[in-house]
Each structure stands twice: as C-alpha cells, then as structure tokens.
Design a protein around this motif. Structure first.
Motif, PDB file in Angstrom:
ATOM      1  N   UNK A   1     -34.259  73.554  29.655  1.00 55.11           N
ATOM      2  CA  UNK A   1     -35.328  74.470  29.236  1.00 55.11           C
ATOM      3  C   UNK A   1     -36.713  74.006  29.693  1.00 55.11           C
ATOM      4  N   UNK A   2     -36.965  72.709  29.623  1.00 58.95           N
ATOM      5  CA  UNK A   2     -38.250  72.175  30.062  1.00 58.95           C
ATOM      6  C   UNK A   2     -38.466  72.360  31.554  1.00 58.95           C
ATOM      7  N   UNK A   3     -37.416  72.160  32.318  1.00 59.70           N
ATOM      8  CA  UNK A   3     -37.517  72.338  33.784  1.00 59.70           C
ATOM      9  C   UNK A   3     -37.735  73.815  34.129  1.00 59.70           C
ATOM     10  N   UNK A   4     -37.112  74.689  33.378  1.00 58.85           N
ATOM     11  CA  UNK A   4     -37.331  76.123  33.602  1.00 58.85           C
ATOM     12  C   UNK A   4     -38.790  76.470  33.318  1.00 58.85           C
ATOM     13  N   UNK A   5     -39.327  75.955  32.222  1.00 62.41           N
ATOM     14  CA  UNK A   5     -40.721  76.200  31.885  1.00 62.41           C
ATOM     15  C   UNK A   5     -41.639  75.668  32.983  1.00 62.41           C
ATOM     16  N   UNK A   6     -41.340  74.486  33.462  1.00 66.68           N
ATOM     17  CA  UNK A   6     -42.139  73.890  34.535  1.00 66.68           C
ATOM     18  C   UNK A   6     -42.141  74.776  35.783  1.00 66.68           C
ATOM     19  N   UNK A   7     -40.999  75.359  36.112  1.00 67.43           N
ATOM     20  CA  UNK A   7     -40.928  76.238  37.286  1.00 67.43           C
ATOM     21  C   UNK A   7     -41.751  77.512  37.079  1.00 67.43           C
ATOM     22  N   UNK A   8     -41.816  77.998  35.847  1.00 67.50           N
ATOM     23  CA  UNK A   8     -42.609  79.195  35.558  1.00 67.50           C
ATOM     24  C   UNK A   8     -44.113  78.907  35.637  1.00 67.50           C
ATOM     25  N   UNK A   9     -44.495  77.678  35.350  1.00 66.37           N
ATOM     26  CA  UNK A   9     -45.906  77.291  35.391  1.00 66.37           C
ATOM     27  C   UNK A   9     -46.463  77.218  36.820  1.00 66.37           C
ATOM     28  N   UNK A  10     -45.598  76.999  37.780  1.00 65.37           N
ATOM     29  CA  UNK A  10     -46.018  76.729  39.157  1.00 65.37           C
ATOM     30  C   UNK A  10     -47.059  77.709  39.696  1.00 65.37           C
ATOM     31  N   UNK A  11     -46.915  79.001  39.422  1.00 64.50           N
ATOM     32  CA  UNK A  11     -47.772  80.009  40.039  1.00 64.50           C
ATOM     33  C   UNK A  11     -48.643  80.782  39.066  1.00 64.50           C
ATOM     34  N   UNK A  12     -48.787  80.296  37.853  1.00 60.73           N
ATOM     35  CA  UNK A  12     -49.591  81.038  36.887  1.00 60.73           C
ATOM     36  C   UNK A  12     -51.073  80.666  37.017  1.00 60.73           C
ATOM     37  N   UNK A  13     -51.939  81.588  36.666  1.00 59.68           N
ATOM     38  CA  UNK A  13     -53.377  81.311  36.672  1.00 59.68           C
ATOM     39  C   UNK A  13     -53.928  81.270  35.245  1.00 59.68           C
ATOM     40  N   UNK A  14     -53.088  81.638  34.280  1.00 56.69           N
ATOM     41  CA  UNK A  14     -53.464  81.534  32.870  1.00 56.69           C
ATOM     42  C   UNK A  14     -52.248  81.101  32.056  1.00 56.69           C
ATOM     43  N   UNK A  15     -52.523  80.359  31.014  1.00 59.46           N
ATOM     44  CA  UNK A  15     -51.480  79.969  30.071  1.00 59.46           C
ATOM     45  C   UNK A  15     -52.096  79.974  28.689  1.00 59.46           C
ATOM     46  N   UNK A  16     -51.543  80.805  27.831  1.00 57.08           N
ATOM     47  CA  UNK A  16     -51.899  80.804  26.410  1.00 57.08           C
ATOM     48  C   UNK A  16     -50.603  80.494  25.684  1.00 57.08           C
ATOM     49  N   UNK A  17     -50.612  79.459  24.856  1.00 53.80           N
ATOM     50  CA  UNK A  17     -49.359  79.040  24.232  1.00 53.80           C
ATOM     51  C   UNK A  17     -49.576  78.700  22.771  1.00 53.80           C
ATOM     52  N   UNK A  18     -48.789  79.327  21.938  1.00 53.85           N
ATOM     53  CA  UNK A  18     -48.761  79.075  20.512  1.00 53.85           C
ATOM     54  C   UNK A  18     -47.580  78.156  20.218  1.00 53.85           C
ATOM     55  N   UNK A  19     -47.855  76.993  19.696  1.00 49.45           N
ATOM     56  CA  UNK A  19     -46.875  75.952  19.381  1.00 49.45           C
ATOM     57  C   UNK A  19     -46.055  75.513  20.604  1.00 49.45           C
ATOM     58  N   UNK A  20     -46.734  74.932  21.592  1.00 46.94           N
ATOM     59  CA  UNK A  20     -45.998  74.448  22.762  1.00 46.94           C
ATOM     60  C   UNK A  20     -45.121  73.234  22.465  1.00 46.94           C
ATOM     61  N   UNK A  21     -45.491  72.396  21.515  1.00 48.86           N
ATOM     62  CA  UNK A  21     -44.733  71.226  21.080  1.00 48.86           C
ATOM     63  C   UNK A  21     -44.618  70.143  22.152  1.00 48.86           C
ATOM     64  N   UNK A  22     -44.554  68.933  21.703  1.00 47.20           N
ATOM     65  CA  UNK A  22     -44.479  67.755  22.562  1.00 47.20           C
ATOM     66  C   UNK A  22     -43.234  67.794  23.448  1.00 47.20           C
ATOM     67  N   UNK A  23     -42.085  68.136  22.880  1.00 48.63           N
ATOM     68  CA  UNK A  23     -40.824  68.087  23.632  1.00 48.63           C
ATOM     69  C   UNK A  23     -40.847  68.979  24.869  1.00 48.63           C
ATOM     70  N   UNK A  24     -41.605  70.048  24.844  1.00 45.64           N
ATOM     71  CA  UNK A  24     -41.694  70.950  25.996  1.00 45.64           C
ATOM     72  C   UNK A  24     -42.806  70.517  26.943  1.00 45.64           C
ATOM     73  N   UNK A  25     -43.970  70.218  26.418  1.00 44.76           N
ATOM     74  CA  UNK A  25     -45.140  69.945  27.246  1.00 44.76           C
ATOM     75  C   UNK A  25     -45.120  68.549  27.869  1.00 44.76           C
ATOM     76  N   UNK A  26     -44.499  67.582  27.225  1.00 48.09           N
ATOM     77  CA  UNK A  26     -44.478  66.225  27.759  1.00 48.09           C
ATOM     78  C   UNK A  26     -43.749  66.173  29.102  1.00 48.09           C
ATOM     79  N   UNK A  27     -42.701  66.973  29.244  1.00 48.00           N
ATOM     80  CA  UNK A  27     -41.942  66.994  30.497  1.00 48.00           C
ATOM     81  C   UNK A  27     -42.766  67.477  31.678  1.00 48.00           C
ATOM     82  N   UNK A  28     -43.728  68.326  31.422  1.00 44.86           N
ATOM     83  CA  UNK A  28     -44.509  68.891  32.527  1.00 44.86           C
ATOM     84  C   UNK A  28     -45.997  68.553  32.414  1.00 44.86           C
ATOM     85  N   UNK A  29     -46.313  67.437  31.753  1.00 44.34           N
ATOM     86  CA  UNK A  29     -47.710  67.066  31.561  1.00 44.34           C
ATOM     87  C   UNK A  29     -48.428  66.850  32.892  1.00 44.34           C
ATOM     88  N   UNK A  30     -47.768  66.217  33.857  1.00 42.49           N
ATOM     89  CA  UNK A  30     -48.395  65.997  35.163  1.00 42.49           C
ATOM     90  C   UNK A  30     -48.782  67.316  35.813  1.00 42.49           C
TER      91      UNK A  30
END
Length: 187
Positions: A49-78
C-alpha cells in the motif's frame, strides 16, 4: 460477465478491509466499488500500500491529506521532501504525535520543509480511523490497523462521488484543525 467477475474480485479485496472503511464508502452504490483500486498488504508484501501511494505521488502538484499517519508517510518521506522542494502544495492534518515523530526522526529536513510556503502541517485530536488524501488525479483512502497504525490497505479512485465525499470530509476537519506548535513538536 466481465463486469460481474470484476465486481466479485472487488468484493473479495474489500472483504479483508471492510471493517476499516469509512461508512460513507460502504454506502456508495455498488457501481462505484468497481472504480476502486484496492492495494492490500500481504504477509509477503507488507509495504505494497505504501509503494502504491508513493507511485501516485510522483506526478501530483497538490496533496491534501487527513490523517496520513507515520506508517504511510515514512515510506515515502524522501519523495515528499523532494516534492516540497519542487513546489508541490501540501497540507497535512494529523495527530500531534505523528508530527513529533517526523520532527525528531528527520529534524533537518522537517525544519526545511516547514520553512516552505507550500508546506503546511496542522494537527487535530479527533481524527477518523482512516486517512483521506486528495491528489490531482485521484482520491486515496488509507485503512489502518487499529492500535498499531499499520497500513492494511490503500484504496485509490477517480470516481467523482468519492472525490466529493473526500473533499467534504477534508474541509470539515480542516475547519477545526490548528497549526502545529513548533516548540511542542521539537521536544
């Protein structure tokens, strides 16, 4: 027949995360469910799931996130750090403990991100049990395991009805979120 098979496959994936889903998604018409892409963590692929989220982030110009949580965001922090540097607009609303984690684990990069006009972090003490992310091209719903915060599944879709619901949900929590107190986060 293909539609029926697709619906059955969707139901099978949802069966394992049904208890994590927001009530509003459960109430969407069944036709909406076939527009959901469900990425489930498995014992041999816990970070899927984290890798899928990371792939979706690649081409976005905006991100609004309610409760992203450490377990999801830590994987794609870089990647998040790079995107903020490139000017991607980000607003994250999460629990105070999550912001404290990132400020203590990544102090330099967190401080740099916080100094950018395109990066806003807010906190809220009463968040739903799931995450809701609004990206340019899609909506993501992250399903967390209660207690541990492990990402159990990530659902992404372009369905207009889900976008409408996600936007409304996000705006409701945004109205009562507060800025992070940097002194408190640094402790």
């Amino acid at each position: 027949m293909e539609d029926l098979i697709e619906r059955i496959e969707t139901e099978r994936k949802l069966r394992h995360v049904w208890h994590c889903l927001p009530d509003e998604i459960v109430e969407f018409p069944f036709e909406t469910w076939s527009d959901l892409r469900i990425t489930v963590a498995e014992p041999d692929t816990p970070y899927r799931p984290g890798r899928r989220f990371e792939s979706l982030l690649q081409n976005t110009t905006t991100l609004r996130f309610l409760r992203p949580e450490v377990a999801l965001m830590d994987l794609c922090f870089d990647l998040l750090y790079q995107l903020v540097g490139k000017g991607v607009e980000m607003t994250l609303i999460d629990r105070p403990e999550c912001h404290t984690y990132f400020r203590s684990t990544y102090p330099t990069r967190s401080s740099e991100m916080l100094q950018q006009d395109n990066f806003t972090i807010l906190e809220h003490d009463d968040l739903p049990q799931y995450g809701t992310g609004l990206l340019d091209g899609c909506i993501v719903v992250s399903c967390y395991e209660e207690g541990s915060g492990t990402v159990h599944a990530l659902i992404d879709t372009e369905a207009p009805s889900v976008r409408e619901w996600a936007n409304s949900t996000y705006e409701t929590y945004l109205a009562s979120a507060r800025p992070v107190e940097l002194e408190q986060s640094a402790e």
